[in-house]
Design an enzyme around this catalytic site. Structure first.
Site, PDB file in Angstrom:
ATOM      1  N   ASN A  48       7.045 -19.890 -53.858  1.00 18.22           N
ATOM      2  CA  ASN A  48       6.521 -18.574 -53.489  1.00 18.22           C
ATOM      3  C   ASN A  48       6.815 -18.345 -52.016  1.00 18.22           C
ATOM      4  OD1 ASN A  48       5.363 -17.861 -55.950  1.00 18.22           O
ATOM      5  ND2 ASN A  48       3.468 -18.934 -55.482  1.00 18.22           N
ATOM      6  N   ASP A  68      -5.187 -23.663 -62.432  1.00 13.80           N
ATOM      7  CA  ASP A  68      -5.713 -22.782 -61.380  1.00 13.80           C
ATOM      8  C   ASP A  68      -6.700 -23.605 -60.545  1.00 13.80           C
ATOM      9  OD1 ASP A  68      -7.139 -20.932 -59.839  1.00 13.80           O
ATOM     10  OD2 ASP A  68      -6.841 -19.341 -61.323  1.00 13.80           O
ATOM     11  N   ILE A  69      -6.265 -23.993 -59.364  1.00 13.67           N
ATOM     12  CA  ILE A  69      -7.044 -24.920 -58.530  1.00 13.67           C
ATOM     13  C   ILE A  69      -8.370 -24.291 -58.121  1.00 13.67           C
ATOM     14  CG2 ILE A  69      -7.037 -26.272 -56.387  1.00 13.67           C
ATOM     15  CD1 ILE A  69      -3.913 -26.191 -56.581  1.00 13.67           C
ATOM     16  N   ASP A  96       2.360 -20.372 -60.044  1.00 14.35           N
ATOM     17  CA  ASP A  96       1.590 -20.297 -61.286  1.00 14.35           C
ATOM     18  C   ASP A  96       2.266 -21.079 -62.413  1.00 14.35           C
ATOM     19  OD1 ASP A  96      -0.540 -18.814 -60.333  1.00 14.35           O
ATOM     20  OD2 ASP A  96       0.524 -16.915 -60.581  1.00 14.35           O
ATOM     21  N   PHE A 123      -7.895 -15.960 -51.925  1.00 14.13           N
ATOM     22  CA  PHE A 123      -7.010 -15.023 -51.243  1.00 14.13           C
ATOM     23  C   PHE A 123      -6.145 -14.349 -52.289  1.00 14.13           C
ATOM     24  CE2 PHE A 123      -6.575 -14.871 -46.592  1.00 14.13           C
ATOM     25  CZ  PHE A 123      -7.668 -15.641 -46.264  1.00 14.13           C
TER      26      PHE A 123
END
Ligand code: CTP
Length: 400
Positions: free
Chosen positions: A209, A306-307, A278, A323
């Protein structure tokens, strides 16, 4: 809070790093401080009073018996209106004097008679720094509540190498700014994720990303400044971790998840700033895939955990902050994401306005609605975010 209007007494003692303090004086003045310089006799061997005078726009003081101060009380008067005394460079000899309450010249007398806090930036030869006498003096100074900035490690003017270099003027400016931040998270433990993750396709290719890590590092710094113990789990970025934070470098989302699992117990706050991939490649190739190996190359991607959602669902979860960098419909996506992740606070911005930049314009979303922070440097946005977190935690504590 910035340094605008702060009144600093800048003390210089004998060390070659004194020339760098001229730069520090200039930076402080540029930041809006009122800077009064005081030099020891040995400091004047390395930098002239005229230099400090020109840079601060004020008299630079040298002499305990200077008749220009009323009643010959220079040792009292010159520090009474100050918010902070900064000694840079602080020589081994000067630190020994302060630790033992000696006062035989203007600067050491001012320090002993002070009412304001004291911050010292040690600068000395590596052997002097590691000498047991200096170690003892440092412990005494810490016990006495003196703030100690540095020293750094590296090549020294004497030709030797190791700990003892004064921190650079820009770093000292950060230290002084940090000193003035309210200690809103004192005694708290904060875990921050930052940067992108990289998911291997083969040994030389990755899915990633776009993320510079700047916002996450700013949050870690703001949390440190607020007095928290900070662990920073970061993907690959080229940034220096804030002074005093524990840095854990990771590459993939799975590694980031493992690092967070290992560090999260006992944390009071979790701020997930990382742009986590993701998806990861289901079967990364062991060897580099050569050109022409596929006419059309299709990659099978599987979802990463998903941490943030995992942390938020833990029993006794820390206060969780998410965020979101969105490309459109900021409020709508942010509100939905906050609900989906089950978190009390989410900070959102438009990706195209923040990516890689030093500025940002965050909007905070919580139970009470949305709070735009206005546009500003990422460190200032991060400080506002930390203040908001501290206020929400205090309100939670009151409700319990
Ligand atoms: N996050 C995380 N682990 C992931 C993905 C995201 O911890 N695997 C965290 C991010 O650090 C951020 C928040 O979740 O704090 C939102 O990330 P984002 O990628 O915007 O959320 P997604 O749930 O992936 O939503 P989207 O559909 O917009 O990609």
């Amino acid at each position: 809070m910035t340094l605008e209007g702060k009144r600093i007494l800048l003390g210089l003692t004998g060390g070659v790093a004194a020339y760098k303090s001229a730069e520090l004086a200039r930076a402080l003045v540029k930041a809006g401080c009122d800077v009064r310089a005081v030099l020891t006799e040995s400091a004047t061997r390395f930098v002239g009073a005229a230099t400090l005078q020109a840079l601060t726009g004020q008299t630079a003081w040298l002499d305990l018996w200077d008749p220009r101060v009323a009643n010959q009380m220079a040792h009292i008067e010159l520090s009474r209106d100050r918010d902070l005394i900064v000694i840079a460079p602080a020589s081994a000899d000067f630190l020994a004097k302060v630790a033992n309450g000696l006062a035989d010249d203007l600067l050491s007398t001012l320090v002993l008679a002070r009412r304001c806090p004291l911050l010292v930036a040690p600068a000395m030869n590596v052997e002097m720094w590691s000498n047991p006498a200096t170690r003892r003096n440092l412990l005494t100074l810490q016990d006495d509540g003196v703030s100690i900035a540095g020293p750094a490690s590296g090549d020294q003017a004497c030709g030797e190498s190791g700990l003892g270099r004064m921190r650079e003027p820009a770093e000292l400016l950060d230290d002084i700014e940090a000193f003035f931040q309210p200690k809103l998270l004192a005694g708290k433990r904060v875990l921050v994720t930052a940067g992108p993750t990289e998911e291997p396709i083969d040994p030389v290719r990755v899915i990633t990303n776009a993320s510079s890590g700047k916002m996450g590092f700013a949050v870690a710094r703001a949390a440190r400044e607020a007095g928290a113990e900070v662990t920073l789990v970061t993907g690959p970025v080229s940034l220096a971790a804030p002074q005093g934070a524990t840095r854990i470098d990771v590459r993939t989302a799975a590694e980031m998840f493992d690092a967070v699992k290992a560090a999260v117990a006992g944390c009071d706050v979790f701020v997930a700033v990382a742009a986590v991939s993701d998806y990861r490649v289901a079967h990364p190739a062991a060897q580099k895939v050569k050109r022409g190996a596929h006419r059309t190359w299709r990659l099978d991607l599987v979802e990463n955990p998903d941490i943030l959602a995992w942390v938020a669902k833990r029993p006794r979860a820390p206060f969780c902050v998410g965020f979101a960098a969105e490309s459109e419909k900021l409020g709508e996506h942010a509100r939905a994401k906050r609900r989906r992740k089950g978190i009390p606070l989410l900070a959102a911005n438009l990706a195209q306005e923040a990516l890689g930049a030093d500025d940002n314009a965050l909007t905070l979303f919580d139970d009470r609605g949305e709070h735009p922070l206005g546009r500003g440097p990422k460190i200032e946005q991060a400080r506002k975010l930390i203040a908001h977190v501290a206020a929400l935690m205090a309100a939670q504590g009151r409700r319990r």
